[in-house]
Design an enzyme around this catalytic site. Structure first.
Site, PDB file in Angstrom:
ATOM      1  N   LYS A 111       2.885 -11.724   1.301  1.00  0.00           N
ATOM      2  CA  LYS A 111       2.323 -12.362   0.108  1.00  0.00           C
ATOM      3  C   LYS A 111       2.108 -13.852   0.338  1.00  0.00           C
ATOM      4  CE  LYS A 111       3.860  -8.971  -3.277  1.00  0.00           C
ATOM      5  NZ  LYS A 111       4.921  -8.569  -4.198  1.00  0.00           N
ATOM      6  N   LYS A 190      -4.910  -1.583   3.868  1.00  0.00           N
ATOM      7  CA  LYS A 190      -4.301  -0.953   2.694  1.00  0.00           C
ATOM      8  C   LYS A 190      -5.039  -1.401   1.423  1.00  0.00           C
ATOM      9  CE  LYS A 190      -0.801  -2.313  -0.275  1.00  0.00           C
ATOM     10  NZ  LYS A 190       0.092  -1.847  -1.280  1.00  0.00           N
ATOM     11  N   LYS A 193      -4.487  -4.649  -4.917  1.00  0.00           N
ATOM     12  CA  LYS A 193      -5.059  -5.605  -5.879  1.00  0.00           C
ATOM     13  C   LYS A 193      -5.115  -6.985  -5.256  1.00  0.00           C
ATOM     14  CE  LYS A 193      -2.317  -3.313  -8.900  1.00  0.00           C
ATOM     15  NZ  LYS A 193      -0.969  -3.393  -9.412  1.00  0.00           N
TER      16      LYS A 193
HETATM   17  P1  ADP Z   1      -0.983  -3.468  -5.247  1.00  0.00           P
HETATM   18  O1  ADP Z   1      -0.701  -3.534  -3.755  1.00  0.00           O
HETATM   19  O2  ADP Z   1      -2.390  -3.069  -5.490  1.00  0.00           O
HETATM   20  O3  ADP Z   1      -0.603  -4.744  -5.968  1.00  0.00           O
HETATM   21  P2  ADP Z   1       1.386  -2.383  -6.399  1.00  0.00           P
HETATM   22  O4  ADP Z   1       2.200  -3.193  -5.437  1.00  0.00           O
HETATM   23  O5  ADP Z   1       1.403  -2.758  -7.839  1.00  0.00           O
HETATM   24  O6  ADP Z   1      -0.102  -2.329  -5.856  1.00  0.00           O
HETATM   25  O7  ADP Z   1       1.795  -0.874  -6.254  1.00  0.00           O
HETATM   26  C1  ADP Z   1       2.056   0.052  -7.268  1.00  0.00           C
HETATM   27  C2  ADP Z   1       2.391   1.400  -6.662  1.00  0.00           C
HETATM   28  O8  ADP Z   1       1.237   1.929  -6.016  1.00  0.00           O
HETATM   29  C3  ADP Z   1       3.470   1.335  -5.575  1.00  0.00           C
HETATM   30  O9  ADP Z   1       4.258   2.505  -5.627  1.00  0.00           O
HETATM   31  C4  ADP Z   1       2.705   1.267  -4.312  1.00  0.00           C
HETATM   32  O10 ADP Z   1       3.441   1.757  -3.213  1.00  0.00           O
HETATM   33  C5  ADP Z   1       1.519   2.170  -4.639  1.00  0.00           C
HETATM   34  N1  ADP Z   1       0.357   1.740  -3.864  1.00  0.00           N
HETATM   35  C6  ADP Z   1      -0.285   0.559  -3.950  1.00  0.00           C
HETATM   36  N2  ADP Z   1      -1.306   0.499  -3.084  1.00  0.00           N
HETATM   37  C7  ADP Z   1      -1.303   1.671  -2.435  1.00  0.00           C
HETATM   38  C8  ADP Z   1      -2.116   2.234  -1.412  1.00  0.00           C
HETATM   39  N3  ADP Z   1      -3.145   1.581  -0.914  1.00  0.00           N
HETATM   40  N4  ADP Z   1      -1.810   3.453  -0.963  1.00  0.00           N
HETATM   41  C9  ADP Z   1      -0.782   4.154  -1.482  1.00  0.00           C
HETATM   42  N5  ADP Z   1       0.021   3.687  -2.443  1.00  0.00           N
HETATM   43  C10 ADP Z   1      -0.226   2.478  -2.927  1.00  0.00           C
END
Ligand code: ADP
Ligand code: TRP
Length: 322
Positions: A111, A190, A193
């Site tokens: 981050k 990956k 957001k």
């Molecule tokens: P982001 O990376 O978009 O901010 P979050 O950290 O809020 O997403 O993740 C929320 C949930 O979704 C978590 O359980 C995370 O492991 C899952 N998640 C987020 N991005 C992915 C992805 N690209 N593939 C699979 N799971 C994901």
């Protein structure tokens, strides 16, 4: 019945990585688990410093979850900050967490490498997450692969606390769906957001098509063979296409004849249709925000009762009851 818990940050539009990595798994568990699902607004404060955006994001994420099929009558569904005990537990756990454990967390390093300000909250993020999990005595925590290390931190903290103060917390197990562990984004990294490479679940038809068309592919000519297993377009298609259709497209990749433009159009239509009913339901839910707030308050009351029981034991164990 097992107690299964997971949370999601209301920090931006939810995307298909969130859906397949976590939300769908939670919705599928509803039948046969003591399910706890929550919107982690305190965690989102580490990156969202705009009051209106956070407020809107919290209600929208709740609407998203319910539109996609989460039934708040069959689980405990709430907003993290409505149970303030979690901050108290976080402090107690912080005093038992070594700096080294947190310094090893990739998510913090990733981050700050992406330009997020390295605040104390961002550094302590995994301790708040451990408090979320341990406060409700969760047995299983379904998450995407990116959260695996945070689960290990929660387990380490629970084991250490139990060793010092006596059995207090259930040591949680992660549940990671290997088929959808990491959903790739438009650029093949990956989907996240914070990387600006997402396909949001609830995009309207036109922007959704534009988004799918922008998936990065290589420049191999149509007639030449391509490797489906290294292609992010194919990885995304796998989530939506029927097994029969997927086998046909795999064949085109391997033997030549796969035209990326056509496959993208097909993927766009599949995504649009997959989420069509949920898109309508979300509109209805957002048109009735008082109802949403009421549902979340009821969930918070239930969660708070459980939190109070755990905190009573914790305060006693560490000597905060005198
Ligand atoms: P982001 O990376 O978009 O901010 P979050 O950290 O809020 O997403 O993740 C929320 C949930 O979704 C978590 O359980 C995370 O492991 C899952 N998640 C987020 N991005 C992915 C992805 N690209 N593939 C699979 N799971 C994901
Ligand atoms: N850190 C998780 C994420 O970014 C969200 C989260 C916070 C969470 N607390 C949790 C997930 C407790 C599972 C359990 O995705």
């Amino acid at each position: 019945m097992k107690r299964i818990l997971s949370g999601i940050q209301p920090s931006g539009q939810l995307h298909i990585g969130n859906y397949f990595g976590m939300m769908k798994t939670m919705i599928d568990y509803m039948q046969n688990a003591d399910l706890y699902v929550f919107i982690v607004d305190l965690h989102a404060l580490t990156t969202v410093h705009d009051r209106d955006r956070l407020r809107r994001g919290t209600l929208e994420s709740a609407a998203d979850f319910m539109a996609l099929g989460l039934d708040p009558g069959r689980c405990t569904f709430w907003v993290q900050s409505d149970v303030p005990e979690v901050c108290e537990l976080m402090w107690v756990l912080s005093t038992q967490t070594s700096m080294g454990l947190l310094e090893r967390c990739h998510s913090y390093k990733d981050k700050i490498a992406k330009g997020i300000a390295p605040s104390h909250g961002l550094f302590a993020y995994p301790v708040l997450m451990a408090a979320d999990i341990l406060l409700y005595q969760s047995e299983v925590v379904p998450v995407g692969k990116d959260q695996k290390q945070h689960l290990e931190v929660a387990r380490d903290i629970a084991i250490r606390f139990n060793n010092i103060y006596g059995e207090t917390f259930i040591v949680p197990e992660p549940a990671i769906n290997e088929n959808t562990a990491i959903v790739p984004g438009l650029d093949g990294q990956k989907m996240s957001k914070s990387y600006g490479n997402t396909i949001p679940i609830f995009l309207a038809e036109k922007p959704l098509r534009k988004c799918v068309m922008s998936i990065r592919t290589d420049s191999t000519p149509v007639e030449e063979p391509k490797n489906p297993d290294t292609c992010n377009l194919f990885a995304l298609l796998k989530l939506f296409a029927s097994p029969g259709r997927l086998a046909e497209i795999r064949d085109l990749y391997v033997n030549g004849g796969a035209a990326y433009g056509y496959i993208k159009q097909e993927l766009f239509e599949l995504i649009r249709d997959y989420f069509a009913a949920a898109r309508e339901k979300k509109k209805d839910l957002l048109a009735n925000q008082d109802y949403l707030r009421e549902v979340l308050k009821k969930g918070a009351d239930r969660a708070r009762a459980k939190a109070a029981t755990t905190m009573d034991i914790v305060r006693d164990r560490v000597g905060l009851k005198y």
